[in-house]
Design a protein around this motif. Sequence first.
Motif, PDB file in Angstrom:
ATOM      1  N   LEU A 188       0.834  -1.201   0.000  1.00 61.05           N
ATOM      2  CA  LEU A 188       0.000   0.000   0.000  1.00 61.05           C
ATOM      3  C   LEU A 188       0.867   1.249   0.000  1.00 61.05           C
ATOM      4  O   LEU A 188       0.577   2.225  -0.709  1.00 61.05           O
ATOM      5  CB  LEU A 188      -0.925  -0.011   1.214  1.00 61.05           C
ATOM      6  CG  LEU A 188      -2.052  -1.051   1.209  1.00 61.05           C
ATOM      7  CD1 LEU A 188      -2.844  -0.978   2.511  1.00 61.05           C
ATOM      8  CD2 LEU A 188      -2.981  -0.872   0.013  1.00 61.05           C
ATOM      9  N   GLN A 189       1.942   1.249   0.796  1.00 68.81           N
ATOM     10  CA  GLN A 189       2.823   2.419   0.845  1.00 68.81           C
ATOM     11  C   GLN A 189       3.514   2.651  -0.495  1.00 68.81           C
ATOM     12  O   GLN A 189       3.780   3.794  -0.868  1.00 68.81           O
ATOM     13  CB  GLN A 189       3.853   2.239   1.956  1.00 68.81           C
ATOM     14  CG  GLN A 189       3.261   2.369   3.356  1.00 68.81           C
ATOM     15  CD  GLN A 189       4.243   1.979   4.440  1.00 68.81           C
ATOM     16  OE1 GLN A 189       5.090   1.119   4.249  1.00 68.81           O
ATOM     17  NE2 GLN A 189       4.121   2.601   5.603  1.00 68.81           N
ATOM     18  N   SER A 190       3.800   1.566  -1.222  1.00 69.30           N
ATOM     19  CA  SER A 190       4.443   1.724  -2.526  1.00 69.30           C
ATOM     20  C   SER A 190       3.499   2.301  -3.574  1.00 69.30           C
ATOM     21  O   SER A 190       3.947   2.777  -4.616  1.00 69.30           O
ATOM     22  CB  SER A 190       4.982   0.367  -3.007  1.00 69.30           C
ATOM     23  OG  SER A 190       3.908  -0.508  -3.347  1.00 69.30           O
ATOM     24  N   ALA A 191       2.193   2.246  -3.303  1.00 61.78           N
ATOM     25  CA  ALA A 191       1.216   2.686  -4.300  1.00 61.78           C
ATOM     26  C   ALA A 191       0.737   4.117  -4.085  1.00 61.78           C
ATOM     27  O   ALA A 191      -0.027   4.629  -4.897  1.00 61.78           O
ATOM     28  CB  ALA A 191       0.002   1.744  -4.299  1.00 61.78           C
ATOM     29  N   VAL A 192       1.167   4.768  -3.004  1.00 57.87           N
ATOM     30  CA  VAL A 192       0.686   6.115  -2.719  1.00 57.87           C
ATOM     31  C   VAL A 192       1.841   7.103  -2.780  1.00 57.87           C
ATOM     32  O   VAL A 192       2.997   6.732  -2.936  1.00 57.87           O
ATOM     33  CB  VAL A 192       0.003   6.178  -1.333  1.00 57.87           C
ATOM     34  CG1 VAL A 192      -1.191   5.250  -1.289  1.00 57.87           C
ATOM     35  CG2 VAL A 192       0.998   5.823  -0.222  1.00 57.87           C
ATOM     36  N   ARG A 193       1.515   8.388  -2.619  1.00 54.38           N
ATOM     37  CA  ARG A 193       2.523   9.433  -2.648  1.00 54.38           C
ATOM     38  C   ARG A 193       3.211   9.542  -1.286  1.00 54.38           C
ATOM     39  O   ARG A 193       2.722   9.035  -0.282  1.00 54.38           O
ATOM     40  CB  ARG A 193       1.865  10.773  -3.001  1.00 54.38           C
ATOM     41  CG  ARG A 193       1.059  10.745  -4.291  1.00 54.38           C
ATOM     42  CD  ARG A 193       0.144  11.962  -4.392  1.00 54.38           C
ATOM     43  NE  ARG A 193      -0.827  11.992  -3.300  1.00 54.38           N
ATOM     44  CZ  ARG A 193      -1.773  12.918  -3.177  1.00 54.38           C
ATOM     45  NH1 ARG A 193      -1.857  13.895  -4.073  1.00 54.38           N
ATOM     46  NH2 ARG A 193      -2.611  12.880  -2.157  1.00 54.38           N
ATOM     47  N   ASP A 194       4.343  10.239  -1.279  1.00 52.02           N
ATOM     48  CA  ASP A 194       5.061  10.431  -0.026  1.00 52.02           C
ATOM     49  C   ASP A 194       4.249  11.264   0.961  1.00 52.02           C
ATOM     50  O   ASP A 194       4.398  11.122   2.177  1.00 52.02           O
ATOM     51  CB  ASP A 194       6.418  11.106  -0.276  1.00 52.02           C
ATOM     52  CG  ASP A 194       7.385  10.185  -0.991  1.00 52.02           C
ATOM     53  OD1 ASP A 194       7.223   8.958  -0.880  1.00 52.02           O
ATOM     54  OD2 ASP A 194       8.301  10.690  -1.672  1.00 52.02           O
ATOM     55  N   SER A 195       3.408  12.153   0.455  1.00 51.91           N
ATOM     56  CA  SER A 195       2.608  13.002   1.332  1.00 51.91           C
ATOM     57  C   SER A 195       1.398  12.275   1.901  1.00 51.91           C
ATOM     58  O   SER A 195       0.728  12.802   2.802  1.00 51.91           O
ATOM     59  CB  SER A 195       2.149  14.242   0.570  1.00 51.91           C
ATOM     60  OG  SER A 195       1.377  13.872  -0.572  1.00 51.91           O
ATOM     61  N   ASP A 196       1.069  11.083   1.399  1.00 51.21           N
ATOM     62  CA  ASP A 196      -0.073  10.316   1.874  1.00 51.21           C
ATOM     63  C   ASP A 196       0.320   9.492   3.101  1.00 51.21           C
ATOM     64  O   ASP A 196       1.498   9.268   3.370  1.00 51.21           O
ATOM     65  CB  ASP A 196      -0.601   9.396   0.774  1.00 51.21           C
ATOM     66  CG  ASP A 196      -0.987  10.172  -0.480  1.00 51.21           C
ATOM     67  OD1 ASP A 196      -1.354  11.346  -0.346  1.00 51.21           O
ATOM     68  OD2 ASP A 196      -0.892   9.603  -1.584  1.00 51.21           O
ATOM     69  N   LEU A 225      -5.395  10.646   1.802  1.00 51.52           N
ATOM     70  CA  LEU A 225      -4.858  11.305   0.612  1.00 51.52           C
ATOM     71  C   LEU A 225      -5.177  12.794   0.702  1.00 51.52           C
ATOM     72  O   LEU A 225      -6.274  13.232   0.333  1.00 51.52           O
ATOM     73  CB  LEU A 225      -5.486  10.718  -0.664  1.00 51.52           C
ATOM     74  CG  LEU A 225      -5.393   9.201  -0.862  1.00 51.52           C
ATOM     75  CD1 LEU A 225      -6.082   8.813  -2.163  1.00 51.52           C
ATOM     76  CD2 LEU A 225      -3.943   8.749  -0.874  1.00 51.52           C
ATOM     77  N   PRO A 226      -4.261  13.606   1.218  1.00 49.88           N
ATOM     78  CA  PRO A 226      -4.534  15.047   1.291  1.00 49.88           C
ATOM     79  C   PRO A 226      -4.349  15.712  -0.069  1.00 49.88           C
ATOM     80  O   PRO A 226      -3.602  15.229  -0.917  1.00 49.88           O
ATOM     81  CB  PRO A 226      -3.479  15.544   2.299  1.00 49.88           C
ATOM     82  CG  PRO A 226      -2.341  14.580   2.149  1.00 49.88           C
ATOM     83  CD  PRO A 226      -2.951  13.243   1.792  1.00 49.88           C
ATOM     84  N   GLU A 227      -5.051  16.802  -0.270  1.00 51.40           N
ATOM     85  CA  GLU A 227      -4.895  17.632  -1.470  1.00 51.40           C
ATOM     86  C   GLU A 227      -5.077  16.811  -2.756  1.00 51.40           C
ATOM     87  O   GLU A 227      -4.179  16.706  -3.581  1.00 51.40           O
ATOM     88  CB  GLU A 227      -3.527  18.318  -1.465  1.00 51.40           C
ATOM     89  CG  GLU A 227      -3.328  19.277  -0.303  1.00 51.40           C
ATOM     90  CD  GLU A 227      -1.995  19.992  -0.366  1.00 51.40           C
ATOM     91  OE1 GLU A 227      -1.283  19.821  -1.363  1.00 51.40           O
ATOM     92  OE2 GLU A 227      -1.675  20.722   0.580  1.00 51.40           O
ATOM     93  N   VAL A 228      -6.255  16.225  -2.920  1.00 53.53           N
ATOM     94  CA  VAL A 228      -6.572  15.512  -4.156  1.00 53.53           C
ATOM     95  C   VAL A 228      -7.384  16.430  -5.062  1.00 53.53           C
ATOM     96  O   VAL A 228      -8.008  17.396  -4.597  1.00 53.53           O
ATOM     97  CB  VAL A 228      -7.360  14.220  -3.862  1.00 53.53           C
ATOM     98  CG1 VAL A 228      -6.514  13.264  -3.046  1.00 53.53           C
ATOM     99  CG2 VAL A 228      -8.667  14.517  -3.146  1.00 53.53           C
TER     100      VAL A 228
END
Length: 556
Positions: free
Chosen positions: A163-171, A185-188
């Motif tokens: 899951l961590q590999s599939a999201v952004r660093d800010s997520d 997921l902030p700021e989408v």
Amino acid sequence: MAEHSDGRAPGAGGSPDERPTDEAAAARTLALLNAQADAVRAELARLRVDLDQAEHDFGGLAAAQLLEANEKLVLAAVRADTIAETAVSKLNELTRSSQHDALTDTPNRALMLDRLENAIAMARRHQTRLAVLFIDLDRFKPINDTLGHAAGDEVLQLVAQRLQSAVRDSDTVSRYGGDEFVVLLPEVGQASDVALIAVKMLAALSKACQVGGQELHLSASIGIALYPAQGEDAATLIRGADAAMYRSKRLGPGGFEFHGDLPTSGERLLQPPTGQALPLLGTRSASARVDQEPHFRNLREANEQLILAALTAQELKAHAEEAHRRQVRFLAMVAHELRNPLTPIRTAAALLSRAGSDEALLTRLQVIIHRQVMHMTRLVDDLLDGSRASTGGFRIERGAVEMGAIFALAIDACRPAMEGRLQLFRTELPTTPLHVNGDPVRLAQIFSNLLDNASKYTHKGGKIALAAHVQDQSLVVTVSDNGIGVTPEALLVIFDLFVQDPRAVVHHGGGLGIGLAVVRELVEAHGGSVTARSAGKDLGSEFVVTLPMACEATSA
């Protein structure tokens, strides 16, 4: 929260009653912090005694001895700086452990709720959107029942990594409880952007994995709630995402649904039979028409190509950003490592002009300068080896080499460090000669690096061993220890350049993350291979090097 329809347990390791409460965990963390603070205060008290003694010497000694008292003050100040850095590092580690899930090392529920509240406040201030994804594994209970809770824990750790590999660093990916995860997921932007990330998560989870000797194909059901459309506070958003997750689970495994009415319907990633490729992506409402009308089939294929292109672009961007961050971290680390020996060198140089005819002081200053210059020389040599490892620029001069002599050189180089730490060292070597076609200098570097690594990360009085045997025309050498061990996450990247296990940095307090990368490069340059094994934290480690034997030796 309602019990899941498949009757799964709330956690991989047991019932909620068996797990400590948040208050108990906080109390333990506070006790650890207090104990650490007491230790720091005791060390500072001893330091104050040293400083008082140095000040007393300063007032009562002759002019020639004043320099020695000044040196004591400088060294005491350096020691105080080291103590403070160690204390801050340990306190940071304890703080992190109190805010993260012990199994998956992801933020726990309390930290996730705190981040979600902050993200909502920022979104309200800047009038932006955010998304909350509630993720529940499909058919997780049979894994616990058939393979055991240890395998279930391993699956949860793997899911967190994917899951961590599939999201952004800010997520933020958080284990919410049992086999449930919450992703912030902030700021989408649009709902379609969130759908794209959900598809990427499902694709990452669907890759085959080996757990407990069994090949598993994981899937999950995802519910999505958007701020402010589906809620304006943390509790409402999580409830909405949870409800959407249950709706997705009822429609079948491996899909996602939005909470409430959205123009974009939830897309579903169908689970293929074992060994087959994933089918194309499509919406539930159009899936029946796709098989009947070529027009919809073409749209479906074009949609898949667009999604794959977007995922590829995101992955390339993530790799580039990670490479840039690693380069910045490495430069900062090099500057820090080179600064450490410069401080005592600068101090010793200042004292030289005042030493006069004091031979004892001159000798001590020369020893300090020589020791720190040797330290800097080793750092520069490591940097050169790191550049060669990254470009494949090692020069190998091959010849017939008897490995017994190589082992002796490596052991002699590392013996002072092992004896200084009172470590027990043993060897298990064949009595017959072991001939390899290789470079004696580089072969000695391989095993001195491994032995030095074992000594650095093994506690005082620990055990280190070097064993070798011949197997299938190859020489197999094992360097083992009972030290701090290697975490499963670190094992995946332990031979990468400039990568260090955070636990190893805390234990030894430095290094550039070059030694093991150089080992792998040199072993492969000799036609061999190297692997690392560890049962986990504080359970020691093993590094196994396999080198081809020389032809005349194997025939003999």
